[in-house]
Design an enzyme around this catalytic site. Structure first.
Site, PDB file in Angstrom:
ATOM      1  N   ARG A   1       0.851  -1.189   0.000  1.00 28.95           N
ATOM      2  CA  ARG A   1       0.000   0.000   0.000  1.00 28.95           C
ATOM      3  C   ARG A   1       0.880   1.230   0.000  1.00 28.95           C
ATOM      4  O   ARG A   1       1.731   1.409   0.877  1.00 28.95           O
ATOM      5  CB  ARG A   1      -0.924  -0.008   1.219  1.00 28.95           C
ATOM      6  CG  ARG A   1      -1.974   1.084   1.207  1.00 28.95           C
ATOM      7  CD  ARG A   1      -2.866   0.959   2.440  1.00 28.95           C
ATOM      8  NE  ARG A   1      -3.900   1.983   2.462  1.00 28.95           N
ATOM      9  CZ  ARG A   1      -5.094   1.839   1.921  1.00 28.95           C
ATOM     10  NH1 ARG A   1      -5.413   0.707   1.336  1.00 28.95           N
ATOM     11  NH2 ARG A   1      -5.977   2.802   1.967  1.00 28.95           N
TER      12      ARG A   1
ATOM     13  N   GLN B   1      -8.858  -6.176  15.014  1.00 30.84           N
ATOM     14  CA  GLN B   1      -8.012  -7.138  14.310  1.00 30.84           C
ATOM     15  C   GLN B   1      -6.555  -6.814  14.577  1.00 30.84           C
ATOM     16  O   GLN B   1      -6.126  -5.674  14.369  1.00 30.84           O
ATOM     17  CB  GLN B   1      -8.282  -7.098  12.799  1.00 30.84           C
ATOM     18  CG  GLN B   1      -9.665  -7.600  12.418  1.00 30.84           C
ATOM     19  CD  GLN B   1      -9.881  -7.520  10.920  1.00 30.84           C
ATOM     20  OE1 GLN B   1      -9.712  -6.471  10.309  1.00 30.84           O
ATOM     21  NE2 GLN B   1     -10.250  -8.629  10.315  1.00 30.84           N
TER      22      GLN B   1
ATOM     23  N   GLU C   1      -0.466  -1.702   8.504  1.00 33.47           N
ATOM     24  CA  GLU C   1       0.190  -0.426   8.768  1.00 33.47           C
ATOM     25  C   GLU C   1      -0.802   0.663   9.164  1.00 33.47           C
ATOM     26  O   GLU C   1      -0.518   1.492  10.039  1.00 33.47           O
ATOM     27  CB  GLU C   1       1.002   0.034   7.556  1.00 33.47           C
ATOM     28  CG  GLU C   1       1.760   1.331   7.804  1.00 33.47           C
ATOM     29  CD  GLU C   1       2.850   1.607   6.801  1.00 33.47           C
ATOM     30  OE1 GLU C   1       3.301   2.763   6.742  1.00 33.47           O
ATOM     31  OE2 GLU C   1       3.257   0.676   6.081  1.00 33.47           O
ATOM     32  N   ARG C   2      -1.978   0.676   8.556  1.00 33.05           N
ATOM     33  CA  ARG C   2      -2.962   1.693   8.933  1.00 33.05           C
ATOM     34  C   ARG C   2      -3.376   1.526  10.393  1.00 33.05           C
ATOM     35  O   ARG C   2      -3.530   2.504  11.127  1.00 33.05           O
ATOM     36  CB  ARG C   2      -4.188   1.620   8.027  1.00 33.05           C
ATOM     37  CG  ARG C   2      -3.958   2.129   6.615  1.00 33.05           C
ATOM     38  CD  ARG C   2      -5.274   2.391   5.914  1.00 33.05           C
ATOM     39  NE  ARG C   2      -6.175   1.248   5.993  1.00 33.05           N
ATOM     40  CZ  ARG C   2      -7.484   1.318   5.821  1.00 33.05           C
ATOM     41  NH1 ARG C   2      -8.056   2.484   5.600  1.00 33.05           N
ATOM     42  NH2 ARG C   2      -8.234   0.253   5.893  1.00 33.05           N
TER      43      ARG C   2
ATOM     44  N   GLU D   1      -3.012 -10.356   2.760  1.00 35.52           N
ATOM     45  CA  GLU D   1      -3.835  -9.712   3.781  1.00 35.52           C
ATOM     46  C   GLU D   1      -4.549  -8.493   3.225  1.00 35.52           C
ATOM     47  O   GLU D   1      -5.735  -8.284   3.473  1.00 35.52           O
ATOM     48  CB  GLU D   1      -2.960  -9.318   4.972  1.00 35.52           C
ATOM     49  CG  GLU D   1      -3.738  -9.076   6.272  1.00 35.52           C
ATOM     50  CD  GLU D   1      -4.108  -7.625   6.498  1.00 35.52           C
ATOM     51  OE1 GLU D   1      -4.868  -7.346   7.441  1.00 35.52           O
ATOM     52  OE2 GLU D   1      -3.649  -6.762   5.725  1.00 35.52           O
TER      53      GLU D   1
END
Length: 294
Positions: free
Chosen positions: A49, A71, A89-90, A121
């Site tokens: 991303r 999660q 990462e977010r 993922e």
């Protein structure tokens, strides 16, 4: 350059694919959970991303503030008090923005390609743009020599869809920038049409045509015309309609059906018997119209 895997390497591919997907299994199935300090987690150089929308990140941060992290993120252990981010990462950025000291993590075992896990993922969560997917797929092909069929097996996608997605790397940087900046994303199948054009200028012309919303030709008395029978702008989300033998309403329904079928081809699901019956009836009606000499 992709290559077809031999029997031995295909077995290895199956094992890697199962291993990557096992990372997302339930904890009672053997996945280890750890709670490292957020400052111990290093960036992932293989993060597929590339863009992080500020509004989406703010919304995620607020959600985690209210309801907690639903999660865990994924990390690989590098040494004492050292971890490398694999996916999420977010979520990690949101946790850091909230000032939390620790974060729940899935510990990704050694021997599993972290770049592959990160792509899987993100694909499962639909977190990547079509162009980010294309770049990530190409990186895996170049790194492992996967064929498109091999990559499809890993990602749970049809080989043809992998091929179409990878073709998006042919889209010019100018069109990609327009896509990223556009508040209303065009459908993936339209990006495939743009990728089929070799000329960057031609790609831009098609992009402009696909994102424009021209007035639709309407006939007097059509519900889309005003009381004077004039053309009126299409409602947002309406498919573009060209003059044809069909009424405006029928033309729109046909185009909606075409778009729905193309969207289904991008992410196919198992067809039920009733679905097949409907599609056969639809095909028979279309064939009858096309075969009519009138």
């Amino acid at each position: 350059m992709s290559r077809k895997l031999g029997t031995g390497n295909l077995a290895r591919l199956n094992a890697m694919s199962r291993g990557a997907l096992a990372v997302f299994a339930e904890p009672e199935q053997g996945v280890r959970l750890v709670y490292p300090d957020v400052d111990w987690i290093e960036a992932n150089p293989d993060q597929p991303r590339r863009r992080f929308d500020a509004a989406e990140l703010e919304a995620l941060t607020e959600s985690i503030r209210k309801y907690g992290l639903q999660q865990p993120i994924g990390v690989r252990e590098l040494g004492p008090s050292r971890f490398q981010l694999v996916f999420g990462e977010r979520r990690l950025r949101a946790v850091r923005a909230l000032g939390q000291q620790t974060v729940p993590c899935i510990l990704v075992p050694d021997g599993i390609d972290t770049a592959e896990v990160a792509v899987v993922e993100n694909v499962l969560r639909a977190d990547l743009t079509p162009f980010e997917e294309a770049d990530a797929f190409v990186a895996l092909v170049e790194k492992h020599g996967y064929s498109h069929a091999d990559l499809g097996q890993i990602m749970g996608r049809d080989r043809a869809e992998i091929t179409r997605t990878i073709a998006l790397t042919k889209v010019s940087a100018a069109v990609r920038e327009r896509y990223e900046a556009s508040p209303k994303k065009v459908a993936r199948y339209k990006l495939y049409q743009i990728a089929a054009i070799d000329d960057p200028d031609g790609q831009m012309r098609l992009w402009d045509a696909l994102v424009s919303e021209p007035l639709l030709p309407v006939a007097s008395g059509d519900p889309s015309a005003d009381d004077r029978g004039r053309d009126v702008p299409a409602r947002r989300g309406e498919p573009e309609v060209l003059l044809s033998a069909f009424s405006l309403r029928v033309s729109r329904n046909i185009l909606r059906t075409r778009e729905a079928l193309q969207a289904f081809q991008e992410k196919p699901k198992r067809l039920e018997d009733v679905d097949r019956d409907v599609l056969r009836d639809l095909r028979s009606a279309i064939d009858a119209i096309l075969d009519d000499p009138a």
